[in-house]
Design a protein around this motif. Sequence first.
Motif, PDB file in Angstrom:
ATOM      1  N   ARG A   1      -5.311   7.736   0.218  1.00  0.00           N
ATOM      2  CA  ARG A   1      -6.042   7.191  -0.558  1.00  0.00           C
ATOM      3  C   ARG A   1      -5.729   6.150  -1.398  1.00  0.00           C
ATOM      4  O   ARG A   1      -4.091   6.028  -2.382  1.00  0.00           O
ATOM      5  CB  ARG A   1      -6.060   8.837  -1.489  1.00  0.00           C
ATOM      6  N   ARG A   2      -6.164   5.603  -2.388  1.00  0.00           N
ATOM      7  CA  ARG A   2      -5.909   4.159  -3.030  1.00  0.00           C
ATOM      8  C   ARG A   2      -7.161   4.378  -4.185  1.00  0.00           C
ATOM      9  O   ARG A   2      -8.476   4.758  -3.972  1.00  0.00           O
ATOM     10  CB  ARG A   2      -6.257   2.935  -2.771  1.00  0.00           C
ATOM     11  N   THR A   3      -6.615   4.711  -5.575  1.00  0.00           N
ATOM     12  CA  THR A   3      -7.647   4.928  -6.775  1.00  0.00           C
ATOM     13  C   THR A   3      -7.904   3.923  -7.337  1.00  0.00           C
ATOM     14  O   THR A   3      -7.032   2.947  -7.839  1.00  0.00           O
ATOM     15  CB  THR A   3      -7.205   6.305  -7.879  1.00  0.00           C
ATOM     16  N   ALA A   4      -8.922   3.531  -8.374  1.00  0.00           N
ATOM     17  CA  ALA A   4      -8.997   2.399  -9.074  1.00  0.00           C
ATOM     18  C   ALA A   4     -10.358   2.125 -10.631  1.00  0.00           C
ATOM     19  O   ALA A   4     -11.163   3.473  -9.620  1.00  0.00           O
ATOM     20  CB  ALA A   4     -10.055   1.219  -8.443  1.00  0.00           C
ATOM     21  N   VAL A   5     -10.061   2.641 -11.740  1.00  0.00           N
ATOM     22  CA  VAL A   5     -10.963   2.694 -12.832  1.00  0.00           C
ATOM     23  C   VAL A   5     -11.796   0.748 -13.023  1.00  0.00           C
ATOM     24  O   VAL A   5     -10.615   0.484 -12.657  1.00  0.00           O
ATOM     25  CB  VAL A   5     -10.230   3.787 -13.872  1.00  0.00           C
ATOM     26  N   THR A   6     -11.947   1.733 -13.670  1.00  0.00           N
ATOM     27  CA  THR A   6     -12.475   0.518 -14.976  1.00  0.00           C
ATOM     28  C   THR A   6     -13.117   0.575 -16.024  1.00  0.00           C
ATOM     29  O   THR A   6     -13.210   1.769 -16.657  1.00  0.00           O
ATOM     30  CB  THR A   6     -14.224  -0.093 -14.762  1.00  0.00           C
ATOM     31  N   VAL A   7     -12.343   0.235 -16.960  1.00  0.00           N
ATOM     32  CA  VAL A   7     -12.296  -0.030 -18.214  1.00  0.00           C
ATOM     33  C   VAL A   7     -13.157  -1.520 -19.277  1.00  0.00           C
ATOM     34  O   VAL A   7     -13.431  -1.977 -18.716  1.00  0.00           O
ATOM     35  CB  VAL A   7     -11.531  -0.049 -19.656  1.00  0.00           C
TER      36      VAL A   7
ATOM     37  N   ASN B   1      -0.742  -8.789 -10.989  1.00  0.00           N
ATOM     38  CA  ASN B   1      -0.062  -8.097 -10.514  1.00  0.00           C
ATOM     39  C   ASN B   1       1.277  -7.668 -11.108  1.00  0.00           C
ATOM     40  O   ASN B   1       2.245  -8.363 -10.983  1.00  0.00           O
ATOM     41  CB  ASN B   1       0.032  -8.929  -8.978  1.00  0.00           C
ATOM     42  N   GLU B   2       1.381  -6.351 -10.905  1.00  0.00           N
ATOM     43  CA  GLU B   2       3.331  -6.352 -11.269  1.00  0.00           C
ATOM     44  C   GLU B   2       3.718  -6.654  -9.943  1.00  0.00           C
ATOM     45  O   GLU B   2       3.326  -6.395  -8.936  1.00  0.00           O
ATOM     46  CB  GLU B   2       3.490  -4.687 -11.152  1.00  0.00           C
ATOM     47  N   ILE B   3       5.174  -7.184 -10.227  1.00  0.00           N
ATOM     48  CA  ILE B   3       5.827  -7.809  -9.334  1.00  0.00           C
ATOM     49  C   ILE B   3       6.448  -6.610  -8.083  1.00  0.00           C
ATOM     50  O   ILE B   3       6.382  -6.920  -7.150  1.00  0.00           O
ATOM     51  CB  ILE B   3       7.276  -8.622 -10.262  1.00  0.00           C
ATOM     52  N   ASP B   4       6.303  -5.238  -8.432  1.00  0.00           N
ATOM     53  CA  ASP B   4       6.729  -4.667  -7.757  1.00  0.00           C
ATOM     54  C   ASP B   4       5.897  -4.220  -6.925  1.00  0.00           C
ATOM     55  O   ASP B   4       5.651  -2.653  -6.848  1.00  0.00           O
ATOM     56  CB  ASP B   4       7.967  -3.780  -7.973  1.00  0.00           C
ATOM     57  N   ASP B   5       4.790  -4.645  -7.291  1.00  0.00           N
ATOM     58  CA  ASP B   5       3.210  -4.034  -6.067  1.00  0.00           C
ATOM     59  C   ASP B   5       3.497  -2.373  -7.395  1.00  0.00           C
ATOM     60  O   ASP B   5       2.315  -1.543  -6.754  1.00  0.00           O
ATOM     61  CB  ASP B   5       3.362  -3.350  -5.068  1.00  0.00           C
ATOM     62  N   THR B   6       4.085  -1.751  -8.232  1.00  0.00           N
ATOM     63  CA  THR B   6       2.889  -0.738  -8.842  1.00  0.00           C
ATOM     64  C   THR B   6       1.952  -0.899  -9.428  1.00  0.00           C
ATOM     65  O   THR B   6       1.221   0.257  -9.468  1.00  0.00           O
ATOM     66  CB  THR B   6       4.019  -0.717 -10.268  1.00  0.00           C
TER      67      THR B   6
ATOM     68  N   ASP C   1      -1.902   3.309  -5.585  1.00  0.00           N
ATOM     69  CA  ASP C   1      -0.846   4.462  -4.533  1.00  0.00           C
ATOM     70  C   ASP C   1      -1.876   4.438  -3.585  1.00  0.00           C
ATOM     71  O   ASP C   1      -2.426   3.923  -3.286  1.00  0.00           O
ATOM     72  CB  ASP C   1      -2.369   5.928  -5.722  1.00  0.00           C
ATOM     73  N   GLU C   2      -0.950   5.092  -3.197  1.00  0.00           N
ATOM     74  CA  GLU C   2      -1.005   5.303  -1.163  1.00  0.00           C
ATOM     75  C   GLU C   2      -0.616   6.745  -0.743  1.00  0.00           C
ATOM     76  O   GLU C   2       0.901   6.815  -0.716  1.00  0.00           O
ATOM     77  CB  GLU C   2      -0.420   4.316  -0.638  1.00  0.00           C
ATOM     78  N   THR C   3      -1.905   7.389  -1.130  1.00  0.00           N
ATOM     79  CA  THR C   3      -1.303   8.834  -0.722  1.00  0.00           C
ATOM     80  C   THR C   3      -1.666   8.879   0.341  1.00  0.00           C
ATOM     81  O   THR C   3      -2.999   9.505   0.714  1.00  0.00           O
ATOM     82  CB  THR C   3      -2.288   9.438  -1.518  1.00  0.00           C
ATOM     83  N   PRO C   4      -1.100   9.619   1.983  1.00  0.00           N
ATOM     84  CA  PRO C   4      -1.444  10.089   3.043  1.00  0.00           C
ATOM     85  C   PRO C   4      -2.634  11.345   2.863  1.00  0.00           C
ATOM     86  O   PRO C   4      -2.391  11.874   1.865  1.00  0.00           O
ATOM     87  CB  PRO C   4      -0.301  10.631   3.542  1.00  0.00           C
ATOM     88  N   CYS C   5      -3.528  11.206   3.254  1.00  0.00           N
ATOM     89  CA  CYS C   5      -5.051  12.089   3.136  1.00  0.00           C
ATOM     90  C   CYS C   5      -5.842  11.998   4.865  1.00  0.00           C
ATOM     91  O   CYS C   5      -5.170  11.311   5.264  1.00  0.00           O
ATOM     92  CB  CYS C   5      -5.432  11.781   2.049  1.00  0.00           C
ATOM     93  N   GLU C   6      -6.687  13.641   4.728  1.00  0.00           N
ATOM     94  CA  GLU C   6      -7.500  13.500   6.000  1.00  0.00           C
ATOM     95  C   GLU C   6      -8.468  12.752   5.567  1.00  0.00           C
ATOM     96  O   GLU C   6      -8.912  11.842   4.657  1.00  0.00           O
ATOM     97  CB  GLU C   6      -7.735  15.039   5.616  1.00  0.00           C
ATOM     98  N   PRO C   7      -9.122  11.975   7.196  1.00  0.00           N
ATOM     99  CA  PRO C   7     -10.123  11.387   6.679  1.00  0.00           C
ATOM    100  C   PRO C   7     -11.146  12.054   5.475  1.00  0.00           C
ATOM    101  O   PRO C   7     -11.827  12.887   6.595  1.00  0.00           O
ATOM    102  CB  PRO C   7     -10.413  10.640   7.629  1.00  0.00           C
TER     103      PRO C   7
ATOM    104  N   GLY D   1     -10.711   5.042  -2.639  1.00  0.00           N
ATOM    105  CA  GLY D   1     -10.868   4.410  -1.393  1.00  0.00           C
ATOM    106  C   GLY D   1      -9.957   5.056  -0.339  1.00  0.00           C
ATOM    107  O   GLY D   1      -9.099   5.162  -0.248  1.00  0.00           O
ATOM    108  N   LEU D   2     -10.046   4.341   0.890  1.00  0.00           N
ATOM    109  CA  LEU D   2      -9.343   4.510   2.392  1.00  0.00           C
ATOM    110  C   LEU D   2      -8.742   3.540   2.562  1.00  0.00           C
ATOM    111  O   LEU D   2      -9.273   2.782   2.877  1.00  0.00           O
ATOM    112  CB  LEU D   2     -10.106   5.398   3.526  1.00  0.00           C
ATOM    113  N   ARG D   3      -7.551   3.608   2.403  1.00  0.00           N
ATOM    114  CA  ARG D   3      -6.297   2.172   3.538  1.00  0.00           C
ATOM    115  C   ARG D   3      -5.647   2.750   4.267  1.00  0.00           C
ATOM    116  O   ARG D   3      -5.578   3.822   4.262  1.00  0.00           O
ATOM    117  CB  ARG D   3      -6.013   1.535   1.977  1.00  0.00           C
TER     118      ARG D   3
END
Length: 374
Positions: free
Chosen positions: A221-227, A242-247, A263-269, A303-305
């Motif tokens: 799972r990867r998260t995004a928001v808009t402001v 982009n933050e140099i360490d991909d934070t 974020d890259e959180t393993p999850c079920e499809p 979304g899923l990656r």
Amino acid sequence: MQHHDVAIIGGGIAGLSLASFLAPHRSVAVLEREAANGYHSTGRSAAEFTLRDNAPPVNALARVSHAFMAEPPEGFATVPLLTPRGSLWIGTTGKEDAVERARLAAEDAGVAVVPLTIEEAVRRVPFLDPAYLGAAYFDPDYWDIDVDQLLQGYARSARRAGAVLLSGAELLNARHDGRRWSLETSAGAITADLVVNAAGGWADTVAALCGVKPAGIVPHRRTAVTVELPAGIDAGALPEINEIDDTYYFKPDAGRLLVSPADETPCEPADVQPEELDVAYAAHYLEEATTLTVGRIASSWAGLRSFAADRLPVIGPARDNATFFWLAGQGGFGILTSPAIGQLAAGLIAGLPLPDAFAQEGIDPAVFSPRRLD
């Protein structure tokens, strides 16, 4: 009952790019479980085009894809697929060495990156906090991708070549009788000589339905928001940051600022939704690196990656069934490499010669074969 040479499971960018390149040579059906193509990963991507930020074999696919993206076939799209954006790479105090190493690596690769002072970085992005910044450089080779134009272009070209695109067609059961596949879907039954697994996060689920050994494709799972951006800020003139360490990263999006905690959180499809903690992290990183205060999240999504264990795409016949073809594991780079991966998969399926650019970039299809996973 309809019969096709190839049934592609999944109507996202992987399935439709393959259909576009394969349909002139084979009869093709694309089976998409949702009501619209590209609903899950494709439709939720931040969709930047970069030539460098992936593993070397993937970067080679990106270089092949760039020519298609920059000058698509006539009639493929009604607007440009790529819009120049550029990327500002930043590190806070204490990360100066990491920024310098990345800049030198880019220069060694022949990239015309631009080292920036803190003042120059703030001039490019006026709401960056100079007290946060330790070092920065600018990479011009970043572009926004018009994902909808790309996806619809693949769909149109596939249809023009005779492909059948079926929505609301979830795969329910599959059986191979030694001669052909019989596929039961929620939209009816079809038969096919070859099944292509382009099901993204559901790739291992589809394999199990077909009685094929899974490839270990894990969705994350990867998260995004808009402001909202401050008044007077021209979103079109901002680079991606982009933050140099991909934070984290943030970039303009439809007049707002898209922010992701990377974020890259393993999850079920699943039809994943953003977690409150990840949304909070996105706001935190933005406030930490800038002078902005996040009073309201305008929108949020996830979304899923999906990745194989080695983070390379899985492209080729299954190890235990030559009539089942893998086209999966493209998390994070499936959209930008879709022209190359679509051509590569079509060439493997139909026995077509690959364009000269593949050899020029040293692309070896065996690197992506499912056999490497044994």
